[in-house]
Design a protein around this motif. Structure first.
Motif, PDB file in Angstrom:
ATOM      1  N   PRO A 158       0.832  -1.213   0.000  1.00  0.00           N
ATOM      2  CA  PRO A 158       0.000   0.000   0.000  1.00  0.00           C
ATOM      3  C   PRO A 158       0.865   1.260   0.000  1.00  0.00           C
ATOM      4  O   PRO A 158       1.858   1.340   0.730  1.00  0.00           O
ATOM      5  CB  PRO A 158      -0.799  -0.124   1.300  1.00  0.00           C
ATOM      6  N   TRP A 159       0.482   2.240  -0.793  1.00  0.00           N
ATOM      7  CA  TRP A 159       1.315   3.427  -0.974  1.00  0.00           C
ATOM      8  C   TRP A 159       1.519   4.201   0.322  1.00  0.00           C
ATOM      9  O   TRP A 159       2.592   4.777   0.544  1.00  0.00           O
ATOM     10  CB  TRP A 159       0.717   4.332  -2.051  1.00  0.00           C
ATOM     11  N   HIS A 160       0.508   4.217   1.200  1.00  0.00           N
ATOM     12  CA  HIS A 160       0.657   5.003   2.427  1.00  0.00           C
ATOM     13  C   HIS A 160       1.711   4.396   3.353  1.00  0.00           C
ATOM     14  O   HIS A 160       2.389   5.117   4.094  1.00  0.00           O
ATOM     15  CB  HIS A 160      -0.686   5.137   3.156  1.00  0.00           C
ATOM     16  N   MET A 161       1.873   3.077   3.305  1.00  0.00           N
ATOM     17  CA  MET A 161       2.935   2.450   4.096  1.00  0.00           C
ATOM     18  C   MET A 161       4.303   2.781   3.520  1.00  0.00           C
ATOM     19  O   MET A 161       5.260   3.034   4.251  1.00  0.00           O
ATOM     20  CB  MET A 161       2.741   0.936   4.138  1.00  0.00           C
ATOM     21  N   VAL A 162       4.385   2.780   2.200  1.00  0.00           N
ATOM     22  CA  VAL A 162       5.656   3.054   1.533  1.00  0.00           C
ATOM     23  C   VAL A 162       6.113   4.484   1.786  1.00  0.00           C
ATOM     24  O   VAL A 162       7.261   4.733   2.168  1.00  0.00           O
ATOM     25  CB  VAL A 162       5.527   2.797   0.015  1.00  0.00           C
ATOM     26  N   PHE A 163       5.219   5.439   1.593  1.00  0.00           N
ATOM     27  CA  PHE A 163       5.618   6.845   1.649  1.00  0.00           C
ATOM     28  C   PHE A 163       5.606   7.431   3.057  1.00  0.00           C
ATOM     29  O   PHE A 163       6.338   8.386   3.320  1.00  0.00           O
ATOM     30  CB  PHE A 163       4.717   7.677   0.735  1.00  0.00           C
ATOM     31  N   PHE A 164       4.805   6.872   3.950  1.00  0.00           N
ATOM     32  CA  PHE A 164       4.705   7.478   5.274  1.00  0.00           C
ATOM     33  C   PHE A 164       5.227   6.566   6.389  1.00  0.00           C
ATOM     34  O   PHE A 164       6.114   6.960   7.145  1.00  0.00           O
ATOM     35  CB  PHE A 164       3.262   7.908   5.550  1.00  0.00           C
ATOM     36  N   SER A 165       4.707   5.354   6.496  1.00  0.00           N
ATOM     37  CA  SER A 165       5.145   4.482   7.586  1.00  0.00           C
ATOM     38  C   SER A 165       6.645   4.221   7.525  1.00  0.00           C
ATOM     39  O   SER A 165       7.364   4.353   8.518  1.00  0.00           O
ATOM     40  CB  SER A 165       4.382   3.152   7.543  1.00  0.00           C
ATOM     41  N   GLU A 166       7.122   3.855   6.339  1.00  0.00           N
ATOM     42  CA  GLU A 166       8.545   3.540   6.200  1.00  0.00           C
ATOM     43  C   GLU A 166       9.403   4.778   6.421  1.00  0.00           C
ATOM     44  O   GLU A 166      10.475   4.704   7.027  1.00  0.00           O
ATOM     45  CB  GLU A 166       8.814   2.947   4.816  1.00  0.00           C
ATOM     46  N   SER A 167       8.942   5.927   5.954  1.00  0.00           N
ATOM     47  CA  SER A 167       9.697   7.169   6.146  1.00  0.00           C
ATOM     48  C   SER A 167       9.824   7.530   7.620  1.00  0.00           C
ATOM     49  O   SER A 167      10.818   8.120   8.047  1.00  0.00           O
ATOM     50  CB  SER A 167       9.020   8.318   5.393  1.00  0.00           C
ATOM     51  N   LEU A 168       8.808   7.165   8.402  1.00  0.00           N
ATOM     52  CA  LEU A 168       8.827   7.448   9.836  1.00  0.00           C
ATOM     53  C   LEU A 168       9.543   6.367  10.637  1.00  0.00           C
ATOM     54  O   LEU A 168       9.637   6.459  11.861  1.00  0.00           O
ATOM     55  CB  LEU A 168       7.391   7.597  10.349  1.00  0.00           C
ATOM     56  N   GLY A 169      10.022   5.346   9.953  1.00  0.00           N
ATOM     57  CA  GLY A 169      10.715   4.271  10.651  1.00  0.00           C
ATOM     58  C   GLY A 169       9.784   3.254  11.277  1.00  0.00           C
ATOM     59  O   GLY A 169      10.202   2.454  12.113  1.00  0.00           O
ATOM     60  N   ILE A 170       8.503   3.273  10.875  1.00  0.00           N
ATOM     61  CA  ILE A 170       7.530   2.300  11.386  1.00  0.00           C
ATOM     62  C   ILE A 170       7.608   1.047  10.511  1.00  0.00           C
ATOM     63  O   ILE A 170       7.331   1.108   9.315  1.00  0.00           O
ATOM     64  CB  ILE A 170       6.105   2.880  11.349  1.00  0.00           C
ATOM     65  N   PRO A 171       7.983  -0.090  11.080  1.00  0.00           N
ATOM     66  CA  PRO A 171       8.239  -1.296  10.259  1.00  0.00           C
ATOM     67  C   PRO A 171       6.981  -2.060   9.858  1.00  0.00           C
ATOM     68  O   PRO A 171       6.936  -3.287   9.947  1.00  0.00           O
ATOM     69  CB  PRO A 171       9.133  -2.129  11.178  1.00  0.00           C
ATOM     70  N   SER A 172       5.956  -1.363   9.405  1.00  0.00           N
ATOM     71  CA  SER A 172       4.712  -2.043   9.022  1.00  0.00           C
ATOM     72  C   SER A 172       4.911  -2.931   7.797  1.00  0.00           C
ATOM     73  O   SER A 172       4.201  -3.934   7.626  1.00  0.00           O
ATOM     74  CB  SER A 172       3.609  -1.017   8.753  1.00  0.00           C
ATOM     75  N   LEU A 173       5.875  -2.590   6.948  1.00  0.00           N
ATOM     76  CA  LEU A 173       6.134  -3.422   5.777  1.00  0.00           C
ATOM     77  C   LEU A 173       6.719  -4.777   6.162  1.00  0.00           C
ATOM     78  O   LEU A 173       6.620  -5.736   5.400  1.00  0.00           O
ATOM     79  CB  LEU A 173       7.086  -2.703   4.814  1.00  0.00           C
ATOM     80  N   ARG A 174       7.307  -4.858   7.330  1.00  0.00           N
ATOM     81  CA  ARG A 174       7.862  -6.136   7.784  1.00  0.00           C
ATOM     82  C   ARG A 174       6.747  -7.173   7.958  1.00  0.00           C
ATOM     83  O   ARG A 174       6.931  -8.352   7.634  1.00  0.00           O
ATOM     84  CB  ARG A 174       8.620  -5.947   9.101  1.00  0.00           C
ATOM     85  N   VAL A 175       5.610  -6.727   8.453  1.00  0.00           N
ATOM     86  CA  VAL A 175       4.465  -7.626   8.620  1.00  0.00           C
ATOM     87  C   VAL A 175       4.006  -8.148   7.260  1.00  0.00           C
ATOM     88  O   VAL A 175       3.709  -9.339   7.096  1.00  0.00           O
ATOM     89  CB  VAL A 175       3.313  -6.900   9.338  1.00  0.00           C
ATOM     90  N   LEU A 176       3.958  -7.258   6.269  1.00  0.00           N
ATOM     91  CA  LEU A 176       3.553  -7.673   4.925  1.00  0.00           C
ATOM     92  C   LEU A 176       4.573  -8.625   4.313  1.00  0.00           C
ATOM     93  O   LEU A 176       4.206  -9.587   3.630  1.00  0.00           O
ATOM     94  CB  LEU A 176       3.385  -6.447   4.030  1.00  0.00           C
ATOM     95  N   ALA A 177       5.850  -8.357   4.554  1.00  0.00           N
ATOM     96  CA  ALA A 177       6.900  -9.237   4.034  1.00  0.00           C
ATOM     97  C   ALA A 177       6.764 -10.639   4.617  1.00  0.00           C
ATOM     98  O   ALA A 177       6.930 -11.646   3.909  1.00  0.00           O
ATOM     99  CB  ALA A 177       8.272  -8.658   4.355  1.00  0.00           C
ATOM    100  N   GLN A 178       6.436 -10.711   5.893  1.00  0.00           N
ATOM    101  CA  GLN A 178       6.268 -12.019   6.531  1.00  0.00           C
ATOM    102  C   GLN A 178       5.069 -12.758   5.943  1.00  0.00           C
ATOM    103  O   GLN A 178       5.143 -13.961   5.659  1.00  0.00           O
ATOM    104  CB  GLN A 178       6.101 -11.851   8.038  1.00  0.00           C
ATOM    105  N   LYS A 179       3.974 -12.051   5.737  1.00  0.00           N
ATOM    106  CA  LYS A 179       2.790 -12.682   5.152  1.00  0.00           C
ATOM    107  C   LYS A 179       3.073 -13.151   3.724  1.00  0.00           C
ATOM    108  O   LYS A 179       2.572 -14.197   3.290  1.00  0.00           O
ATOM    109  CB  LYS A 179       1.620 -11.703   5.166  1.00  0.00           C
ATOM    110  N   LEU A 180       3.883 -12.383   3.013  1.00  0.00           N
ATOM    111  CA  LEU A 180       4.232 -12.756   1.647  1.00  0.00           C
ATOM    112  C   LEU A 180       5.020 -14.063   1.631  1.00  0.00           C
ATOM    113  O   LEU A 180       4.749 -14.961   0.820  1.00  0.00           O
ATOM    114  CB  LEU A 180       5.046 -11.632   1.007  1.00  0.00           C
ATOM    115  N   LEU A 181       5.975 -14.193   2.527  1.00  0.00           N
ATOM    116  CA  LEU A 181       6.752 -15.431   2.597  1.00  0.00           C
ATOM    117  C   LEU A 181       5.903 -16.599   3.090  1.00  0.00           C
ATOM    118  O   LEU A 181       6.111 -17.748   2.681  1.00  0.00           O
ATOM    119  CB  LEU A 181       7.964 -15.232   3.508  1.00  0.00           C
ATOM    120  N   GLU A 182       4.946 -16.313   3.950  1.00  0.00           N
ATOM    121  CA  GLU A 182       4.072 -17.383   4.439  1.00  0.00           C
ATOM    122  C   GLU A 182       3.186 -17.945   3.334  1.00  0.00           C
ATOM    123  O   GLU A 182       2.729 -19.093   3.418  1.00  0.00           O
ATOM    124  CB  GLU A 182       3.215 -16.855   5.593  1.00  0.00           C
TER     125      GLU A 182
END
Length: 278
Positions: free
Chosen positions: A71-95
């Motif tokens: 999701p674009w809001h995670m890419v541009f805002f969460s990640e920029s703020l150092g919030i590792p929300s993409l890590r959860v998505l990465a884990q689900k992707l590997l699962e």
């Protein structure tokens, strides 16, 4: 199941296309080995229809393909703020690999722009730190139009493209908010944020992965600068990673396939073959 929580697409070819060990090479199918499972990580704001054009390169050659865009809001805002929300998505992707019982397949990543790279960064960390994922076998990674270092103007261009269909006032508000966050986090507060968050570009410079990498970029790219990609290539070569890079010279950001379809396809297919057979 992770599949119930991700907006992804998976394409699975017929079993006859998957195993070509004893079959002649015909109809675009590869002979002599089992094809990798390809994971496409899309750029910010891209649609599944956009990724399907890249997916076709691999699917017609007998590969299982998973397409996903964070999701674009995670890419541009969460990640920029150092919030590792993409890590959860990465884990689900590997699962997903375990959900579909394809975790023993060789894996090839095809990663687009910084949005894809941000997600890929967390995939790498999970592969190295999580016991469940450490046995997954990655054979190579293709980077298209990335990775790029802190280029605020380029990031604003990318976000503006994502927000193109939204009301003008909302676009301006979100662009201003993103610019403010970027200046604060990566500028004024950089020494503080560095204590708890490493920028994805810096993380990839010294990534522990050693499988081959292919970088497809262009000096005409106004979102991710060519010099950032070239610096990454030099760093990975210094770590003794087998790297190839191709400068398309005139094509815009994530437009190399559109402008050079035959050449782009041949680069991807030949790289895939070399990773599997090498």
């Amino acid at each position: 199941m992770a599949s119930a929580q991700l907006d992804y697409t998976i394409e699975i070819p017929d079993q006859s296309c998957r195993s070509q060990e004893d079959s002649p090479n015909q109809g675009g199918k590869e002979a002599g080995t089992r094809q990798p499972l390809v994971i496409l990580l899309g750029w910010g704001g891209c649609t599944d229809k956009n990724l399907a054009k890249y997916s076709a390169i691999y699917h017609k050659r007998g590969c299982i393909v998973i397409r996903y865009t964070a999701p674009w809001h995670m890419v541009f805002f969460s990640e920029s703020l150092g919030i590792p929300s993409l890590r959860v998505l990465a884990q689900k992707l590997l699962e997903l690999l375990f959900d579909y019982e394809v975790e023993k397949e060789p894996l090839l990543f095809h990663v687009f722009s910084n949005a894809g790279v941000m997600l890929y960064r967390h995939v790498l960390e999970l592969l190295q730190t999580q016991r469940r994922f450490c046995h997954l076998r990655v054979v190579g990674t293709i980077f298209d139009s990335g990775p790029g270092d802190s280029n605020l103007l380029g990031a604003l261009r990318a976000l503006a493209a994502v927000l193109g269909h939204r009301p003008a006032a909302l676009r301006l508000l979100l662009l201003a908010a993103f610019a403010l966050v970027a200046v604060l986090v990566h500028g004024l507060l950089a020494p503080l944020t560095a204590l708890f968050h490493t920028h994805f570009y810096d993380r990839l410079l010294n990534a522990a992965s050693r499988w081959p990498e292919l970088y497809l970029y262009s000096r005409a790219d106004e979102v991710v600068l060519a010099r950032d990609v070239e610096r990454m290539v030099e760093a990975r070569l210094a770590h003794r990673v087998l790297v190839r890079s191709v400068d398309f010279v005139s094509s815009a950001h994530v437009s190399h396939l559109r402008d050079y379809p035959t050449y782009y396809t041949s680069l991807c297919v030949n790289f895939m073959r070399s990773c599997v057979h090498g």
